[in-house]
Design a protein around this motif. Structure first.
Motif, PDB file in Angstrom:
ATOM      1  N   LYS A   1     -11.337 -17.574   0.729  1.00  0.00           N
ATOM      2  CA  LYS A   1     -11.601 -16.227   0.204  1.00  0.00           C
ATOM      3  C   LYS A   1     -10.821 -15.149   0.935  1.00  0.00           C
ATOM      4  O   LYS A   1     -10.905 -13.968   0.578  1.00  0.00           O
ATOM      5  N   SER A   2     -10.087 -15.532   1.971  1.00  0.00           N
ATOM      6  CA  SER A   2      -9.283 -14.556   2.702  1.00  0.00           C
ATOM      7  C   SER A   2      -8.261 -13.905   1.772  1.00  0.00           C
ATOM      8  O   SER A   2      -7.720 -14.551   0.875  1.00  0.00           O
ATOM      9  N   LYS A   3      -8.017 -12.632   1.995  1.00  0.00           N
ATOM     10  CA  LYS A   3      -7.114 -11.866   1.132  1.00  0.00           C
ATOM     11  C   LYS A   3      -5.910 -11.354   1.918  1.00  0.00           C
ATOM     12  O   LYS A   3      -5.957 -11.212   3.149  1.00  0.00           O
ATOM     13  N   GLY A   4      -4.843 -11.060   1.195  1.00  0.00           N
ATOM     14  CA  GLY A   4      -3.662 -10.495   1.808  1.00  0.00           C
ATOM     15  C   GLY A   4      -3.821  -9.003   2.049  1.00  0.00           C
ATOM     16  O   GLY A   4      -4.585  -8.320   1.361  1.00  0.00           O
ATOM     17  N   THR A   5      -3.075  -8.494   3.042  1.00  0.00           N
ATOM     18  CA  THR A   5      -3.131  -7.073   3.391  1.00  0.00           C
ATOM     19  C   THR A   5      -1.721  -6.572   3.673  1.00  0.00           C
ATOM     20  O   THR A   5      -0.942  -7.261   4.334  1.00  0.00           O
ATOM     21  N   ILE A   6      -1.412  -5.380   3.150  1.00  0.00           N
ATOM     22  CA  ILE A   6      -0.177  -4.690   3.532  1.00  0.00           C
ATOM     23  C   ILE A   6      -0.582  -3.346   4.107  1.00  0.00           C
ATOM     24  O   ILE A   6      -1.219  -2.529   3.432  1.00  0.00           O
ATOM     25  N   CYS A   7      -0.232  -3.110   5.344  1.00  0.00           N
ATOM     26  CA  CYS A   7      -0.566  -1.862   6.025  1.00  0.00           C
ATOM     27  C   CYS A   7       0.721  -1.084   6.285  1.00  0.00           C
ATOM     28  O   CYS A   7       1.638  -1.600   6.934  1.00  0.00           O
ATOM     29  N   GLY A   8       0.819   0.137   5.741  1.00  0.00           N
ATOM     30  CA  GLY A   8       1.995   0.964   6.005  1.00  0.00           C
ATOM     31  C   GLY A   8       2.802   1.306   4.780  1.00  0.00           C
ATOM     32  O   GLY A   8       3.982   1.656   4.890  1.00  0.00           O
ATOM     33  N   LEU A   9       2.196   1.228   3.586  1.00  0.00           N
ATOM     34  CA  LEU A   9       2.924   1.550   2.356  1.00  0.00           C
ATOM     35  C   LEU A   9       3.109   3.059   2.193  1.00  0.00           C
ATOM     36  O   LEU A   9       2.275   3.860   2.636  1.00  0.00           O
ATOM     37  N   THR A  10       4.210   3.439   1.549  1.00  0.00           N
ATOM     38  CA  THR A  10       4.484   4.839   1.205  1.00  0.00           C
ATOM     39  C   THR A  10       4.883   4.890  -0.275  1.00  0.00           C
ATOM     40  O   THR A  10       4.856   3.869  -0.973  1.00  0.00           O
ATOM     41  N   LEU A  11       5.288   6.070  -0.740  1.00  0.00           N
ATOM     42  CA  LEU A  11       5.747   6.228  -2.119  1.00  0.00           C
ATOM     43  C   LEU A  11       7.210   5.820  -2.296  1.00  0.00           C
ATOM     44  O   LEU A  11       7.740   5.887  -3.406  1.00  0.00           O
ATOM     45  N   ASP A  12       7.858   5.407  -1.224  1.00  0.00           N
ATOM     46  CA  ASP A  12       9.266   4.999  -1.279  1.00  0.00           C
ATOM     47  C   ASP A  12       9.413   3.733  -2.132  1.00  0.00           C
ATOM     48  O   ASP A  12       8.726   2.739  -1.901  1.00  0.00           O
ATOM     49  N   THR A  13      10.291   3.768  -3.129  1.00  0.00           N
ATOM     50  CA  THR A  13      10.528   2.598  -4.000  1.00  0.00           C
ATOM     51  C   THR A  13      11.971   2.107  -3.922  1.00  0.00           C
ATOM     52  O   THR A  13      12.440   1.404  -4.809  1.00  0.00           O
TER      53      THR A  13
ATOM     54  N   ASP B   1       5.934   0.017  11.778  1.00  0.00           N
ATOM     55  CA  ASP B   1       4.808   0.661  11.110  1.00  0.00           C
ATOM     56  C   ASP B   1       4.451  -0.015   9.779  1.00  0.00           C
ATOM     57  O   ASP B   1       3.768   0.571   8.934  1.00  0.00           O
ATOM     58  N   ILE B   2       4.921  -1.269   9.579  1.00  0.00           N
ATOM     59  CA  ILE B   2       4.551  -2.057   8.394  1.00  0.00           C
ATOM     60  C   ILE B   2       4.010  -3.398   8.882  1.00  0.00           C
ATOM     61  O   ILE B   2       4.693  -4.114   9.623  1.00  0.00           O
ATOM     62  N   HIS B   3       2.810  -3.734   8.460  1.00  0.00           N
ATOM     63  CA  HIS B   3       2.174  -4.961   8.909  1.00  0.00           C
ATOM     64  C   HIS B   3       1.618  -5.708   7.700  1.00  0.00           C
ATOM     65  O   HIS B   3       0.935  -5.117   6.860  1.00  0.00           O
ATOM     66  N   VAL B   4       1.913  -7.009   7.617  1.00  0.00           N
ATOM     67  CA  VAL B   4       1.491  -7.826   6.480  1.00  0.00           C
ATOM     68  C   VAL B   4       0.618  -8.967   6.969  1.00  0.00           C
ATOM     69  O   VAL B   4       1.018  -9.720   7.872  1.00  0.00           O
ATOM     70  N   PHE B   5      -0.589  -9.071   6.384  1.00  0.00           N
ATOM     71  CA  PHE B   5      -1.423 -10.252   6.591  1.00  0.00           C
ATOM     72  C   PHE B   5      -1.231 -11.122   5.357  1.00  0.00           C
ATOM     73  O   PHE B   5      -1.549 -10.700   4.239  1.00  0.00           O
ATOM     74  N   PRO B   6      -0.681 -12.345   5.499  1.00  0.00           N
ATOM     75  CA  PRO B   6      -0.093 -13.059   4.354  1.00  0.00           C
ATOM     76  C   PRO B   6      -1.039 -13.931   3.530  1.00  0.00           C
ATOM     77  O   PRO B   6      -0.571 -14.744   2.735  1.00  0.00           O
TER      78      PRO B   6
ATOM     79  N   ARG C   1      -3.828 -10.412  14.094  1.00  0.00           N
ATOM     80  CA  ARG C   1      -5.136 -11.024  14.301  1.00  0.00           C
ATOM     81  C   ARG C   1      -6.265 -10.043  13.971  1.00  0.00           C
ATOM     82  O   ARG C   1      -7.308 -10.426  13.430  1.00  0.00           O
ATOM     83  N   GLU C   2      -6.037  -8.774  14.280  1.00  0.00           N
ATOM     84  CA  GLU C   2      -7.061  -7.755  14.003  1.00  0.00           C
ATOM     85  C   GLU C   2      -7.253  -7.529  12.510  1.00  0.00           C
ATOM     86  O   GLU C   2      -8.366  -7.185  12.073  1.00  0.00           O
ATOM     87  N   LEU C   3      -6.196  -7.718  11.717  1.00  0.00           N
ATOM     88  CA  LEU C   3      -6.305  -7.482  10.278  1.00  0.00           C
ATOM     89  C   LEU C   3      -7.346  -8.397   9.639  1.00  0.00           C
ATOM     90  O   LEU C   3      -8.052  -7.992   8.709  1.00  0.00           O
ATOM     91  N   TYR C   4      -7.458  -9.636  10.119  1.00  0.00           N
ATOM     92  CA  TYR C   4      -8.472 -10.525   9.556  1.00  0.00           C
ATOM     93  C   TYR C   4      -9.865 -10.126  10.022  1.00  0.00           C
ATOM     94  O   TYR C   4     -10.827 -10.163   9.234  1.00  0.00           O
ATOM     95  N   GLU C   5      -9.990  -9.730  11.278  1.00  0.00           N
ATOM     96  CA  GLU C   5     -11.291  -9.285  11.779  1.00  0.00           C
ATOM     97  C   GLU C   5     -11.767  -8.065  10.994  1.00  0.00           C
ATOM     98  O   GLU C   5     -12.960  -7.946  10.662  1.00  0.00           O
ATOM     99  N   GLN C   6     -10.841  -7.163  10.685  1.00  0.00           N
ATOM    100  CA  GLN C   6     -11.195  -5.991   9.876  1.00  0.00           C
ATOM    101  C   GLN C   6     -11.637  -6.423   8.475  1.00  0.00           C
ATOM    102  O   GLN C   6     -12.585  -5.861   7.913  1.00  0.00           O
ATOM    103  N   GLN C   7     -10.959  -7.431   7.927  1.00  0.00           N
ATOM    104  CA  GLN C   7     -11.314  -7.911   6.598  1.00  0.00           C
ATOM    105  C   GLN C   7     -12.740  -8.462   6.587  1.00  0.00           C
ATOM    106  O   GLN C   7     -13.513  -8.203   5.642  1.00  0.00           O
ATOM    107  N   LEU C   8     -13.092  -9.228   7.603  1.00  0.00           N
ATOM    108  CA  LEU C   8     -14.445  -9.756   7.686  1.00  0.00           C
ATOM    109  C   LEU C   8     -15.467  -8.629   7.782  1.00  0.00           C
ATOM    110  O   LEU C   8     -16.545  -8.676   7.165  1.00  0.00           O
TER     111      LEU C   8
END
Length: 615
Positions: free
Chosen positions: A463-475, A445-450, A597-604
């Motif tokens: 111009k592509s950006k990084g993405t982290i999907c699945g963050l919580t308040l856990d530190t 449940d954690i996905h990183v677009f680097p 692959r979908e994370l970049y399509e979503q970014q566009l």
């Protein structure tokens, strides 16, 4: 009485025989003495080969000494200064040369080798841009005006707009760099300086890639490398295909510049003087420069004047030279030149960034992937160069910016292990605690677009950006370990994308080799093998970039007649890491790769929505 006894009795009875015997013995004695005196002394034992390689990376200058079996005898490093201000990243050539001298002397000391024993020298460095005046003194490339800061570092992205304008020209040279220049290449940076620092532009007498500058500083020879000019300056190396043979390499007049390109992008003044500011002559990597090491440079480095210095390589490409022939062979096999097998390999040079290097006998045009570059790494082969602009840098960023990082770093230091090793241990503990079927499954449940520093390939979108999907308040440290694992996986999915893209456009890659700092991380390598589905061979010697640099000097010294011969002699395989044969692991990574692959399509899509909103 026997015949021999009879002859002896007769001789004893005849006194005339005795004087003859004495004279005969004296004659033999004099003859023996004369023969002994005429034998020349044995020749001195042949001087052993000690090849020195220097690699200037992003954060340090390193030096390594190797024997003629390719074994590392000793290495040392010295830190270099770096200035960062948003997209601007700068260094000092003066500082880098001092660090280089320090590293070379320290490496010799640690290896217990005197400078007089070193037989050759080669340089590799990041593809950073150096500016010097007619006296070889630094010319600032900084908004600050600080004259020390005369290097635009490879990762500098100040020239994004200039790159976009250059790409709009649709020049024929662009097809040889994946269809577009990237802000990390030299033409956009040169255009930025001309447009923003007019005084510096006027003062600069030479613009050089850092590795070429190091060779120039060492020898006084301004010959540029086909590696740097072809890969970073749009030089068309194949202009020399029919002109020269590697074995007879000499300084070649630079006939591969496209003058129309430079004029079209607004840099026509670089064509003046037979391209004297950017390179009037070029040579294959490993070509012997000038008269070897100059007396001044020899004194500063602690080496002998006149030792051969080879034409340089970019650091990643030196890693390719240092590892590409590191294939396992059985005792009954011998390493032979296989023109086709080497074309099925891709080298991952994994450091601050990752370069993906593959060669072919014919040129392959691959959209979004740099090249094809002729003779830019292995002479007379076409090079394809993929890349990720931030890999080691991204892992450092993820770890160092997490609240749990300081405590974790202290724990690792107290045990004298790296923070990566500690995180790998924590992941094993979490796997056992949760009863996970395999470590990779911990990030379901954690996905990183680097793309935290843009996408170099195969999308070629700065111009592509990084993405982290699945963050919580856990530190917690455990959460950091999971984020670290997801980041490694994101990087590996990026490499899978590059490999698949290259194979879809003509390559037949089925074997990976890896070197560089990240290759020492067992989890990083295993995840790459599992995600890409290919075995990954690691070299016997960890310092492949240094070995590649040392090979340049070895070829320049004529110890080997070609680069390929030197690679076969000095490359050696170490561990081979195989992908998991568990079908569940493959199914899991295939699913996560689809999300990647979908994370970049979503970014566009998001980018388009916001452009429309602001229109």
């Amino acid at each position: 009485m026997s015949g021999s006894q009879l002859r002896k009795a007769r001789s004893d009875q005849n006194p005339l025989h005795e004087p003859l015997r004495r004279r005969y013995n004296q004659y033999n004695s004099r003859l023996s003495s004369s023969v002994e005196m005429s034998i020349p002394p044995p020749p001195p034992p042949p001087r052993r080969s000690v090849f020195l390689g220097v690699d200037v990376g992003t954060g340090s200058a390193r030096a390594g000494l190797f024997d003629d079996g390719g074994r590392l005898l000793g290495s040392a490093s010295s830190p270099i200064q770096i200035w960062k201000d948003r997209d601007c990243v700068e260094q000092s050539s003066t500082d880098i040369w001092l660090a280089t001298c320090t590293a070379v002397k320290a490496a010799c000391s640690l290896a217990n080798i005197s400078g007089e024993e070193v037989t050759s020298l080669g340089f590799a460095a990041t593809c950073s841009l150096v500016a010097v005046d007619s006296d070889g003194q630094p010319v600032t490339v900084s908004w600050s005006g600080d004259t020390r800061r005369n290097i635009i570092v490879w990762m500098d992205h100040r020239a994004v707009q200039q790159a976009e304008r250059i790409n709009s020209s649709n020049s024929p040279v662009l097809q040889y760099c994946g269809g577009a220049v990237f802000p990390e290449m030299q033409p956009p940076k040169l255009l930025w300086v001309k447009e923003n620092l007019q005084e510096s532009w006027s003062m600069a007498f030479r613009w050089m890639d850092l590795s070429d500058w190091l060779s120039y500083r060492a020898t006084g020879d301004d010959t540029r490398s086909l590696c740097t000019t072809v890969c970073k300056w749009t030089y068309l190396g194949h202009a020399h295909m029919q002109q020269i043979n590697e074995k007879d390499s000499r300084d070649m007049e630079a006939c591969g510049w496209d003058d129309d390109f430079w004029e079209e992008i607004g840099l026509a003044d670089l064509v003046d003087g037979h391209h004297s500011k950017i390179g009037r002559s070029v040579a294959f990597p490993g070509h012997a420069l000038g008269s070897g090491l100059t007396p001044d440079a020899a004194k500063e480095l602690g080496l002998l004047a006149g030792i051969p210095v080879g034409t340089s390589l970019i650091d990643a490409h030196a890693g390719g030279v240092g590892v590409m022939e590191s294939m396992p062979v059985s005792d009954s096999e011998a390493k032979d030149v296989d023109e086709e097998a080497i074309c099925h390999r891709m080298v991952l040079v994994c450091g601050t960034s990752t370069c993906h290097l593959a060669i072919s006998q014919s040129k392959l045009f691959i959209p979004g992937v740099w090249g094809p570059f002729w003779s830019a790494m292995v002479p007379q082969y076409w090079l394809t160069e993929g890349g990720q602009s931030a890999t080691g840098a991204l892992l450092d960023y993820i770890i160092e910016n997490h609240v749990a990082s300081p405590h974790l770093a202290n724990r690792a230091a107290s045990r004298c292990i790296s923070i990566f090793e500690l995180l790998n241990e924590i992941l094993k503990s979490i796997k056992q605690e949760l009863g996970s079927p395999f470590i990779a499954a911990l990030t379901d449940d954690i996905h990183v677009f680097p793309d935290f520093h843009g996408n170099r390939s195969p999308i070629a979108d700065p111009k592509s950006k990084g993405t982290i999907c699945g963050l919580t308040l856990d530190t917690s440290e455990k959460q950091l370990a999971l984020l670290y694992l997801a980041t490694i996986q994101g990087i590996a999915y990026g490499t899978r994308h590059i490999v698949e893209h290259c194979n879809a456009h003509g390559h037949k890659i089925n074997t990976l080799l890896a070197c560089g700092g990240l290759a020492k991380n067992s989890l990083f390598i295993q995840e790459h093998a599992d995600i890409i589905g290919y075995p990954i061979t690691l070299p016997r010697e960890n310092e492949s970039v240094l070995l590649g640099a040392a090979i340049l000097g070895a070829v320049a010294s004529k110890k080997y007649s070609t680069m390929r011969e030197a690679m076969l002699a000095l490359n050696s395989a170490g561990q081979v890491v195989y992908p998991s044969n568990d079908p569940k692991v493959k199914k899991y990574h295939d699913a996560k790769y689809r999300i990647f692959r979908e994370l970049y399509e979503q970014q566009l899509s998001h980018r388009s929505i916001m452009v429309e909103a602001l229109a």
